[in-house]
Design a protein around this motif. Sequence first.
Motif, mmCIF file in Angstrom:
data_model
loop_
_atom_site.group_PDB
_atom_site.id
_atom_site.type_symbol
_atom_site.label_atom_id
_atom_site.label_comp_id
_atom_site.label_asym_id
_atom_site.label_seq_id
_atom_site.Cartn_x
_atom_site.Cartn_y
_atom_site.Cartn_z
ATOM 1 N N GLN A 136 23.211 12.451 25.730
ATOM 2 C CA GLN A 136 23.989 11.913 27.091
ATOM 3 C C GLN A 136 24.961 12.612 27.380
ATOM 4 N N ILE A 137 25.451 13.238 28.603
ATOM 5 C CA ILE A 137 26.733 13.840 28.984
ATOM 6 C C ILE A 137 27.450 13.352 29.968
ATOM 7 N N ALA A 138 28.780 12.771 29.498
ATOM 8 C CA ALA A 138 29.969 12.086 30.044
ATOM 9 C C ALA A 138 30.834 12.781 30.820
ATOM 10 N N PRO A 139 30.948 12.365 32.410
ATOM 11 C CA PRO A 139 32.320 13.205 32.798
ATOM 12 C C PRO A 139 33.545 13.322 32.238
ATOM 13 N N VAL A 140 33.352 13.640 30.955
ATOM 14 C CA VAL A 140 35.016 13.807 30.289
ATOM 15 C C VAL A 140 34.985 14.952 29.701
ATOM 16 N N LEU A 141 36.120 15.458 30.205
ATOM 17 C CA LEU A 141 36.683 16.926 29.405
ATOM 18 C C LEU A 141 37.909 16.571 28.304
ATOM 19 N N LEU A 142 37.825 17.019 26.942
ATOM 20 C CA LEU A 142 38.384 16.028 26.201
ATOM 21 C C LEU A 142 39.279 18.003 25.346
ATOM 22 N N GLY A 143 38.822 19.032 25.920
ATOM 23 C CA GLY A 143 39.429 20.446 25.524
ATOM 24 C C GLY A 143 39.923 20.393 24.298
ATOM 25 N N SER A 144 39.502 19.685 23.054
ATOM 26 C CA SER A 144 39.696 19.983 21.664
ATOM 27 C C SER A 144 38.901 18.629 20.703
ATOM 28 N N GLY A 145 38.585 19.056 19.706
ATOM 29 C CA GLY A 145 37.964 17.891 18.916
ATOM 30 C C GLY A 145 36.949 17.945 18.147
ATOM 31 N N LYS A 146 35.859 17.425 17.802
ATOM 32 C CA LYS A 146 34.811 17.266 17.195
ATOM 33 C C LYS A 146 33.568 17.646 17.602
ATOM 34 N N ARG A 147 33.361 18.736 17.478
ATOM 35 C CA ARG A 147 32.126 19.195 18.104
ATOM 36 C C ARG A 147 30.336 18.839 18.191
ATOM 37 N N LEU A 148 29.389 18.902 19.083
ATOM 38 C CA LEU A 148 27.543 18.061 18.453
ATOM 39 C C LEU A 148 27.590 19.821 17.598
ATOM 40 N N PHE A 149 28.259 20.807 17.864
ATOM 41 C CA PHE A 149 27.332 21.788 17.187
ATOM 42 C C PHE A 149 28.310 22.672 16.311
ATOM 43 N N ASP A 150 27.454 22.926 15.067
ATOM 44 C CA ASP A 150 28.757 23.794 13.965
ATOM 45 C C ASP A 150 27.826 24.802 14.632
ATOM 46 N N GLN A 151 28.543 26.143 14.061
ATOM 47 C CA GLN A 151 27.812 27.870 14.498
ATOM 48 C C GLN A 151 26.588 27.749 13.587
ATOM 49 N N THR A 163 15.276 14.944 32.350
ATOM 50 C CA THR A 163 16.578 14.602 32.755
ATOM 51 C C THR A 163 16.779 12.782 33.372
ATOM 52 N N THR A 164 17.722 12.496 33.196
ATOM 53 C CA THR A 164 18.090 11.062 34.460
ATOM 54 C C THR A 164 19.531 10.458 34.074
ATOM 55 N N HIS A 165 19.569 10.193 34.839
ATOM 56 C CA HIS A 165 21.145 9.168 35.242
ATOM 57 C C HIS A 165 21.659 7.829 35.292
ATOM 58 N N PHE A 166 22.798 7.214 34.713
ATOM 59 C CA PHE A 166 22.677 6.201 33.703
ATOM 60 C C PHE A 166 24.321 5.750 34.125
ATOM 61 N N GLY A 167 24.354 5.154 35.865
ATOM 62 C CA GLY A 167 25.740 5.438 35.973
ATOM 63 C C GLY A 167 26.708 6.365 36.056
ATOM 64 N N SER A 168 27.323 7.007 35.319
ATOM 65 C CA SER A 168 28.323 8.202 35.360
ATOM 66 C C SER A 168 27.630 9.369 34.361
ATOM 67 N N LEU A 169 27.047 9.179 33.335
ATOM 68 C CA LEU A 169 26.077 9.273 32.102
ATOM 69 C C LEU A 169 24.634 9.868 33.016
ATOM 70 N N ALA A 170 24.857 12.137 32.182
ATOM 71 C CA ALA A 170 23.244 12.434 32.591
ATOM 72 C C ALA A 170 23.096 12.288 31.274
ATOM 73 N N GLU A 171 21.926 11.565 30.713
ATOM 74 C CA GLU A 171 20.792 12.195 29.960
ATOM 75 C C GLU A 171 20.105 13.546 30.383
ATOM 76 N N VAL A 172 20.270 14.294 29.182
ATOM 77 C CA VAL A 172 18.860 15.512 29.212
ATOM 78 C C VAL A 172 18.305 15.022 27.475
ATOM 79 N N THR A 173 16.874 15.146 28.158
ATOM 80 C CA THR A 173 16.433 14.903 26.429
ATOM 81 C C THR A 173 15.571 16.551 26.367
ATOM 82 N N TYR A 174 15.668 17.257 24.997
ATOM 83 C CA TYR A 174 14.566 18.612 25.177
ATOM 84 C C TYR A 174 14.048 18.461 23.511
ATOM 85 N N THR A 175 12.714 19.082 23.603
ATOM 86 C CA THR A 175 11.988 19.251 22.256
ATOM 87 C C THR A 175 13.150 20.179 21.974
ATOM 88 N N ILE A 176 12.483 21.251 20.492
ATOM 89 C CA ILE A 176 12.866 22.098 20.157
ATOM 90 C C ILE A 176 11.625 23.295 19.920
#
Length: 178
Positions: A136-151, A163-176
């Motif tokens: 779920q991707i939120a409409p917020v920009l932090l600029g720094s912090g704890k990233r979802l992925f390390d290198q 893909t779908t949305h819930f209010g202000s959240l966009a949800e994306v689903t990916y298979t690897i």
Amino acid sequence: MSRQVIFYGAITLDGYLADDHDNLDWLLNLDTDINDADVSYPEFIKTVDTTLSGKNTYLTTKTLLDGADFYPDKTNYIFSKSLTTCDDGQIINDESATDFVRRLKQQPGQNIWIIGGGPLLSELLASQLVDQLQVQIAPVLLGSGKRLFDQLPEPTQLTLTNTTHFGSLAEVTYTIKH
């Protein structure tokens, strides 16, 4: 068929799970109620019987739960080299997440939820043990912090499956792609 390992969680638009101090105020202060029945969590959690998290995610979540048990109806594994006890019966695991999850996927059961990201998620992605990302991707920009992925040691190919949305959240689903 082996169990599916799934990351499920919210991030900021610039890819952060938390601020530099593991704070989640950015998520808790959204104009979308993340506990609202319109989000995907109620259906998702029915498919899971096991959770995996690192020490920081566990401790941050415990604080947010304000004393409530950490997913009491699930088997919960906390990966940590320094945490030795939990007050709510969680299983602390200090072995390689890759080796452990490889064995866990072969056992009968429901899906396995990776709670939080960073080193644990990145290790399992690099070992090709993650099957799906539901973000779920939120409409917020932090600029720094704890990233979802390390290198990651190499690119990981994904297939967009929903893909779908819930209010202000966009949800994306990916298979690897393995």
